[in-house]
Design an enzyme around this catalytic site. Structure first.
Site, PDB file in Angstrom:
ATOM      1  N   GLY A   1      24.420 -19.282 -19.111  1.00 23.84           N
ATOM      2  CA  GLY A   1      24.676 -20.700 -18.921  1.00 23.84           C
ATOM      3  C   GLY A   1      25.280 -21.372 -20.139  1.00 23.84           C
ATOM      4  O   GLY A   1      26.066 -22.314 -20.018  1.00 23.84           O
TER       5      GLY A   1
ATOM      6  N   ILE B   1      21.995 -19.268 -31.729  1.00 21.97           N
ATOM      7  CA  ILE B   1      21.655 -20.331 -30.779  1.00 21.97           C
ATOM      8  C   ILE B   1      20.389 -19.978 -30.008  1.00 21.97           C
ATOM      9  O   ILE B   1      19.635 -20.859 -29.591  1.00 21.97           O
ATOM     10  CB  ILE B   1      22.829 -20.560 -29.803  1.00 21.97           C
ATOM     11  CG1 ILE B   1      24.051 -21.109 -30.562  1.00 21.97           C
ATOM     12  CG2 ILE B   1      22.441 -21.484 -28.658  1.00 21.97           C
ATOM     13  CD1 ILE B   1      25.305 -21.215 -29.712  1.00 21.97           C
TER      14      ILE B   1
ATOM     15  N   ASP C   1      20.809 -31.388 -31.850  1.00 24.32           N
ATOM     16  CA  ASP C   1      19.907 -32.481 -32.214  1.00 24.32           C
ATOM     17  C   ASP C   1      20.687 -33.649 -32.812  1.00 24.32           C
ATOM     18  O   ASP C   1      20.374 -34.818 -32.559  1.00 24.32           O
ATOM     19  CB  ASP C   1      18.858 -31.984 -33.218  1.00 24.32           C
ATOM     20  CG  ASP C   1      18.038 -30.837 -32.666  1.00 24.32           C
ATOM     21  OD1 ASP C   1      17.770 -30.839 -31.451  1.00 24.32           O
ATOM     22  OD2 ASP C   1      17.685 -29.926 -33.442  1.00 24.32           O
TER      23      ASP C   1
ATOM     24  N   HIS D   1      14.191 -26.845 -34.894  1.00 27.09           N
ATOM     25  CA  HIS D   1      14.916 -27.067 -33.642  1.00 27.09           C
ATOM     26  C   HIS D   1      13.979 -26.958 -32.440  1.00 27.09           C
ATOM     27  O   HIS D   1      14.263 -26.274 -31.471  1.00 27.09           O
ATOM     28  CB  HIS D   1      16.058 -26.052 -33.541  1.00 27.09           C
ATOM     29  CG  HIS D   1      16.978 -26.280 -32.375  1.00 27.09           C
ATOM     30  ND1 HIS D   1      17.614 -27.473 -32.132  1.00 27.09           N
ATOM     31  CD2 HIS D   1      17.363 -25.444 -31.369  1.00 27.09           C
ATOM     32  CE1 HIS D   1      18.361 -27.369 -31.056  1.00 27.09           C
ATOM     33  NE2 HIS D   1      18.210 -26.158 -30.558  1.00 27.09           N
TER      34      HIS D   1
END
Length: 329
Positions: A12, A118, A151, A178
């Site tokens: 995704g 990520i 963020d 995060h």
């Protein structure tokens, strides 16, 4: 030749991220890797009329090796997204192994690449990558980045809804980590300067910290923040390429990094966060990756309380990532 490898390119986040990277003028080769569908994603993107050549690889026939060899930049969005009811510990157990194996591939086939992580939970997956690269003797602290750009994007967007200013013109430093309470927006340092009531500050802070939950709920359990995360990842990748390929100076982006990457300021950076080895600060990029890590600056009493709450959470996440690798040896 500037080769960029995306590991987890069919997911995704991976697909829209790969699309945005295909449009980046610095990229001459885009190498996509995933356990399924990556050749199809590559074929699809290959029809877009930009110069970057696109290839797709699967695990068979040493696909990871071919995807990584000679890569200048590696971006890792691989892993499962957080779903309703899933704890961050559940997420860690699944994604930690995926990231470890990909980091091993990087150590073997792209040891000099810049690496953008990520895959969540970033607070733990970045230490996992670092530990793997250390074990293989190829760790360069200036080249490893946890992507926390989303963020900052959220902080700009949500702040603009109050000020009615263009969100592209708003910059809010976001430090810490995060995830939830480890995300510390420094609204006192917003640029251009703005005044918020204490109630607005508290509501903005909570929304920035838990913006991911907002997306998960809106998608009714069918997904998480993929499109916004892809844009955030592409923005950070673009900044890295601008600094390391184009030689642009003065680029500053937030990132969750290993603080010893800045030897000159390391002691003060660690002291400000009670000795943590990893923290998301504003990072100045240069030809070698991390040029300088900027400190906190003047922060408000409210932000000091947020920082105090974030540090223990970060410590546990960092220890979890390191222990995961050491326990597997």
């Amino acid at each position: 030749m500037v080769k960029v490898a995306v590991l987890g390119a069919s997911g995704g986040i991976g697909q829209p991220l790969s699309l945005l990277l295909k449009l980046n003028e610095c990229v001459t080769e885009l190498s996509l890797y995933d356990i399924v569908n990556s050749p199809g994603v590559a074929a699809d993107l290959g029809h877009i009329n930009t110069p970057a050549r696109v290839t797709g690889y699967l695990p068979a026939d040493e696909g990871l090796k071919h995807a990584l060899t000679k890569a200048h930049l590696v971006v890792i969005p691989a892993g499962v997204p957080r779903k309703p009811g899933m704890t961050r510990d559940d997420l860690f157990k699944i994604n930690a192994g995926i990231v470890r194996d990909l980091a091993t591939g990087i150590a073997q086939h792209a040891p000099n690449a810049y690496v953008l992580i990520i895959s969540n939970p970033v607070n733990s997956t970045v230490p996992i990558v670092v530990e793997v690269l250390k074990k293989h003797g190829v760790f360069d602290p200036k080249k490893i980045f946890g992507v926390t750009t989303l963020d900052v994007i959220r902080a700009s967007t949500f702040s603009s809804e109050i000020s009615c200013k263009d969100p592209r013109d708003i910059r809010v430093p976001v430090v810490g980590g995060h995830s939830g309470p480890t995300i510390v927006p420094l609204l006192s340092q917003i640029s251009p300067p703005q005044s918020f009531t204490q109630e607005q500050i508290e509501k903005l802070t909570h929304r920035i910290q838990y913006g991911g939950d907002e997306v998960v709920k809106a998608k009714d359990g069918a997904g998480s923040a993929t499109l916004s995360m892809a844009q955030a990842g592409a923005r950070f990748a673009s900044s890295i390429l601008d600094a390391t390929v184009k030689g642009k100076a003065g680029i500053i982006e937030p990132s969750y990094v290993y603080l010893e990457a800045d030897n000159e300021h390391c002691a003060n950076l660690k002291k400000a966060v009670e000795g943590l080895e990893y923290f998301s600060y504003n990072v100045e990029l240069g030809p070698g990756g991390i040029h300088k890590i900027h400190g906190l600056g003047e922060i408000s009493e409210h932000e000091k309380k947020l920082l105090a709450a974030a540090i223990p959470e970060l410590k546990l996440s960092i220890e979890k990532g390191i222990s995961f690798i050491n326990s597997k040896l």
